[in-house]
Write a protein that holds these residues in place. Structure first.
Motif, PDB file in Angstrom:
ATOM      1  N   LEU A  92       0.805  -1.218   0.000  1.00  0.00           N
ATOM      2  CA  LEU A  92       0.000   0.000   0.000  1.00  0.00           C
ATOM      3  C   LEU A  92       0.841   1.272   0.000  1.00  0.00           C
ATOM      4  O   LEU A  92       0.497   2.249  -0.682  1.00  0.00           O
ATOM      5  CB  LEU A  92      -0.934   0.000   1.215  1.00  0.00           C
ATOM      6  N   PHE A  93       1.956   1.276   0.744  1.00  0.00           N
ATOM      7  CA  PHE A  93       2.720   2.512   0.928  1.00  0.00           C
ATOM      8  C   PHE A  93       4.152   2.404   0.404  1.00  0.00           C
ATOM      9  O   PHE A  93       4.762   1.336   0.429  1.00  0.00           O
ATOM     10  CB  PHE A  93       2.787   2.886   2.417  1.00  0.00           C
ATOM     11  N   ASP A  94       4.678   3.540  -0.039  1.00  0.00           N
ATOM     12  CA  ASP A  94       6.099   3.716  -0.340  1.00  0.00           C
ATOM     13  C   ASP A  94       6.596   4.963   0.380  1.00  0.00           C
ATOM     14  O   ASP A  94       5.846   5.923   0.580  1.00  0.00           O
ATOM     15  CB  ASP A  94       6.347   3.906  -1.844  1.00  0.00           C
ATOM     16  N   PHE A  95       7.864   4.955   0.755  1.00  0.00           N
ATOM     17  CA  PHE A  95       8.548   6.131   1.309  1.00  0.00           C
ATOM     18  C   PHE A  95       9.628   6.500   0.298  1.00  0.00           C
ATOM     19  O   PHE A  95      10.567   5.743   0.105  1.00  0.00           O
ATOM     20  CB  PHE A  95       9.142   5.783   2.670  1.00  0.00           C
ATOM     21  N   ARG A  96       9.479   7.645  -0.357  1.00  0.00           N
ATOM     22  CA  ARG A  96      10.347   7.989  -1.474  1.00  0.00           C
ATOM     23  C   ARG A  96      11.022   9.350  -1.300  1.00  0.00           C
ATOM     24  O   ARG A  96      10.538  10.217  -0.571  1.00  0.00           O
ATOM     25  CB  ARG A  96       9.555   8.025  -2.787  1.00  0.00           C
ATOM     26  N   LEU A  97      12.099   9.501  -2.031  1.00  0.00           N
ATOM     27  CA  LEU A  97      12.805  10.777  -2.122  1.00  0.00           C
ATOM     28  C   LEU A  97      12.627  11.348  -3.518  1.00  0.00           C
ATOM     29  O   LEU A  97      12.891  10.670  -4.513  1.00  0.00           O
ATOM     30  CB  LEU A  97      14.297  10.589  -1.836  1.00  0.00           C
ATOM     31  N   HIS A  98      12.173  12.583  -3.587  1.00  0.00           N
ATOM     32  CA  HIS A  98      12.142  13.332  -4.849  1.00  0.00           C
ATOM     33  C   HIS A  98      13.242  14.381  -4.779  1.00  0.00           C
ATOM     34  O   HIS A  98      13.331  15.143  -3.812  1.00  0.00           O
ATOM     35  CB  HIS A  98      10.791  14.016  -5.042  1.00  0.00           C
ATOM     36  N   TYR A  99      14.094  14.409  -5.782  1.00  0.00           N
ATOM     37  CA  TYR A  99      15.166  15.407  -5.791  1.00  0.00           C
ATOM     38  C   TYR A  99      15.161  16.197  -7.093  1.00  0.00           C
ATOM     39  O   TYR A  99      15.123  15.616  -8.178  1.00  0.00           O
ATOM     40  CB  TYR A  99      16.537  14.751  -5.618  1.00  0.00           C
ATOM     41  N   TRP A 100      15.218  17.517  -6.939  1.00  0.00           N
ATOM     42  CA  TRP A 100      15.388  18.425  -8.059  1.00  0.00           C
ATOM     43  C   TRP A 100      16.366  19.513  -7.614  1.00  0.00           C
ATOM     44  O   TRP A 100      16.145  20.157  -6.601  1.00  0.00           O
ATOM     45  CB  TRP A 100      14.059  19.047  -8.478  1.00  0.00           C
ATOM     46  N   PRO A 101      17.472  19.724  -8.323  1.00  0.00           N
ATOM     47  CA  PRO A 101      18.516  20.654  -7.860  1.00  0.00           C
ATOM     48  C   PRO A 101      17.963  22.042  -7.561  1.00  0.00           C
ATOM     49  O   PRO A 101      17.202  22.613  -8.349  1.00  0.00           O
ATOM     50  CB  PRO A 101      19.495  20.690  -9.046  1.00  0.00           C
ATOM     51  N   SER A 102      18.338  22.570  -6.415  1.00  0.00           N
ATOM     52  CA  SER A 102      17.904  23.911  -6.032  1.00  0.00           C
ATOM     53  C   SER A 102      18.765  24.965  -6.722  1.00  0.00           C
ATOM     54  O   SER A 102      19.874  24.688  -7.191  1.00  0.00           O
ATOM     55  CB  SER A 102      18.009  24.081  -4.510  1.00  0.00           C
ATOM     56  N   GLY A 103      18.259  26.187  -6.767  1.00  0.00           N
ATOM     57  CA  GLY A 103      19.008  27.281  -7.375  1.00  0.00           C
ATOM     58  C   GLY A 103      20.311  27.543  -6.658  1.00  0.00           C
ATOM     59  O   GLY A 103      21.341  27.817  -7.297  1.00  0.00           O
ATOM     60  N   ASP A 104      20.313  27.472  -5.334  1.00  0.00           N
ATOM     61  CA  ASP A 104      21.541  27.708  -4.574  1.00  0.00           C
ATOM     62  C   ASP A 104      22.581  26.631  -4.851  1.00  0.00           C
ATOM     63  O   ASP A 104      23.777  26.917  -4.940  1.00  0.00           O
ATOM     64  CB  ASP A 104      21.229  27.750  -3.076  1.00  0.00           C
ATOM     65  N   ALA A 105      22.137  25.388  -4.979  1.00  0.00           N
ATOM     66  CA  ALA A 105      23.081  24.305  -5.275  1.00  0.00           C
ATOM     67  C   ALA A 105      23.725  24.505  -6.644  1.00  0.00           C
ATOM     68  O   ALA A 105      24.924  24.271  -6.820  1.00  0.00           O
ATOM     69  CB  ALA A 105      22.362  22.959  -5.226  1.00  0.00           C
ATOM     70  N   LYS A 106      22.958  24.937  -7.607  1.00  0.00           N
ATOM     71  CA  LYS A 106      23.507  25.209  -8.939  1.00  0.00           C
ATOM     72  C   LYS A 106      24.495  26.366  -8.881  1.00  0.00           C
ATOM     73  O   LYS A 106      25.569  26.324  -9.483  1.00  0.00           O
ATOM     74  CB  LYS A 106      22.380  25.524  -9.917  1.00  0.00           C
ATOM     75  N   ARG A 107      24.124  27.398  -8.143  1.00  0.00           N
ATOM     76  CA  ARG A 107      24.984  28.581  -8.047  1.00  0.00           C
ATOM     77  C   ARG A 107      26.301  28.265  -7.361  1.00  0.00           C
ATOM     78  O   ARG A 107      27.359  28.773  -7.745  1.00  0.00           O
ATOM     79  CB  ARG A 107      24.233  29.682  -7.282  1.00  0.00           C
ATOM     80  N   LEU A 108      26.254  27.405  -6.349  1.00  0.00           N
ATOM     81  CA  LEU A 108      27.455  27.061  -5.578  1.00  0.00           C
ATOM     82  C   LEU A 108      28.150  25.809  -6.103  1.00  0.00           C
ATOM     83  O   LEU A 108      29.119  25.354  -5.498  1.00  0.00           O
ATOM     84  CB  LEU A 108      27.078  26.865  -4.108  1.00  0.00           C
ATOM     85  N   ASN A 109      27.651  25.253  -7.198  1.00  0.00           N
ATOM     86  CA  ASN A 109      28.218  24.037  -7.780  1.00  0.00           C
ATOM     87  C   ASN A 109      28.207  22.890  -6.769  1.00  0.00           C
ATOM     88  O   ASN A 109      29.192  22.169  -6.617  1.00  0.00           O
ATOM     89  CB  ASN A 109      29.640  24.285  -8.298  1.00  0.00           C
ATOM     90  N   GLN A 110      27.084  22.730  -6.085  1.00  0.00           N
ATOM     91  CA  GLN A 110      26.927  21.682  -5.084  1.00  0.00           C
ATOM     92  C   GLN A 110      25.689  20.840  -5.371  1.00  0.00           C
ATOM     93  O   GLN A 110      24.997  20.381  -4.462  1.00  0.00           O
ATOM     94  CB  GLN A 110      26.849  22.296  -3.687  1.00  0.00           C
TER      95      GLN A 110
END
Length: 342
Positions: free
Chosen positions: A215-233
């Protein structure tokens, strides 16, 4: 590397222990590399993971070995082989994690006494808005569930394999948190320990309750944040602002809906994420925020089962790989979520 192990049946059998340890190690590093950022005492150096997410996904995918084959092979193992494989999983995985910690997390040495810190939970004044805490729960949940398959491969029956997995994951994380308390750079966090316990317990619960797992899943959704792109992280470990943790209820887990022509392809979703916390330049963003999400998503596994894998007579390896990854990862663009800002 994945294709090397997945194309040849003999290699699948031999490599299971290595994939299990790889998954265990990557799950632990995922949890701790980013979370350490908020437990430093006086050293301003920020820690960012060097673990590439695709390697983790490969390890996750490769662990899902046919259950019948596992049972048959386990029955052929001698007690000596069973003990050897079981100990290899425990000490190989835990030893590698602790060795990594000694060379990366605790390389500055020990403080000579045990120190603690109060990191808080999901408050606006915390360093990650609580995303780090869900990262601990998620990592130990995934590690517990998938390492259980490896212990079963090692010759243990299902119940013993699940208990061994939970004990190994929690024991290693407890050791890491304790060593943090004695290190010069970090301090012991009771909040992290509680979330490790919660994640391990959740993994144990799902492994022992098939109806709940269906019935259930526990998942991670990831989409790069603007700060991570700016800091190359860019990366799902230290980029807390790009993480969203989701609890998913699947229509396929409800007997009345699992064979419905349309509804079986949909899921209900609730989740949490923080934005504008970390990564940053050392100064949190003034507009940082915490969000609760709810909405619907597509059951990609079910869609593939009735399209790409429709003509397969049995659950082949490609489908096993896909189903395993999709149980823990929410593919970007497959969910429509409403946003409530806290």
């Amino acid at each position: 590397m994945r294709n090397k192990f997945l194309c040849v049946g003999a290699n699948i059998r031999i490599s299971a222990v290595f994939h299990a340890m790889a998954l265990y190690i990557f799950s632990t590093l995922f949890c701790l590399s980013g979370a350490h950022g908020g437990t430093e005492s006086d050293d301003p150096i920020s820690t960012h993971s060097v673990v590439y997410t695709q390697a983790k996904r490969n390890a996750v995918a490769a662990l899902n070995i046919p259950a019948e084959g596992d049972s048959a092979r386990a029955a052929e193992l001698s007690e000596e082989d069973k003990r050897f494989r079981t100990q290899a999983l425990i000490w190989g995985g835990a030893g590698t994690v602790l060795a990594y910690g000694a060379t990366v997390w605790w390389k500055e040495g020990t403080s000579g006494h045990f120190r603690t810190t109060n990191e808080g939970w999901f408050g606006q004044d915390t360093y990650a808005g609580g995303a780090d805490k869900l990262g601990h729960a998620y990592s130990t949940y995934v590690g517990t569930r998938l390492l259980a398959s490896a212990f079963e491969w090692a010759g243990n029956d299902r119940d013993d394999a699940v208990i061994l997995s939970a004990a190994t994951v929690f024991g290693t994380m407890l050791a890491v948190e304790t060593l943090d308390g004695f290190s010069k750079r970090y301090k012991f966090s009771k909040e992290d320990l509680i979330m490790n316990t919660l994640g391990t317990g959740l993994g144990l619960l799902f492994e022992k309750n098939k109806r709940l797992d269906d019935l259930f899943d526990f998942r991670l959704h990831y989409w790069p944040s603007g700060d991570a792109k700016r800091l190359n992280q860019v990366g799902p470990v230290g980029d807390y602002s790009g993480q969203t943790y989701l609890l998913v209820a699947k229509a396929t887990g409800i007997p009345q809906l699992k064979n419905h022509d349309v509804l079986r392809y949909f899921e209900l979703v609730a989740g949490y994420g923080s934005r504008g916390f970390e990564p940053n330049d050392g100064v949190p963003a003034p507009d940082r925020s915490r969000h609760i999400y709810f909405g619907i998503s597509l059951n990609i596994s079910e869609i593939l089962r009735n399209t790409v894998f429709r003509d397969a007579k049995e659950k082949n390896l490609n489908r096993q790989v896909t189903d395993t990854v999709l149980e823990y990862v929410q593919v970007p663009g497959t969910a429509v979520l409403a946003d409530h800002r806290l």
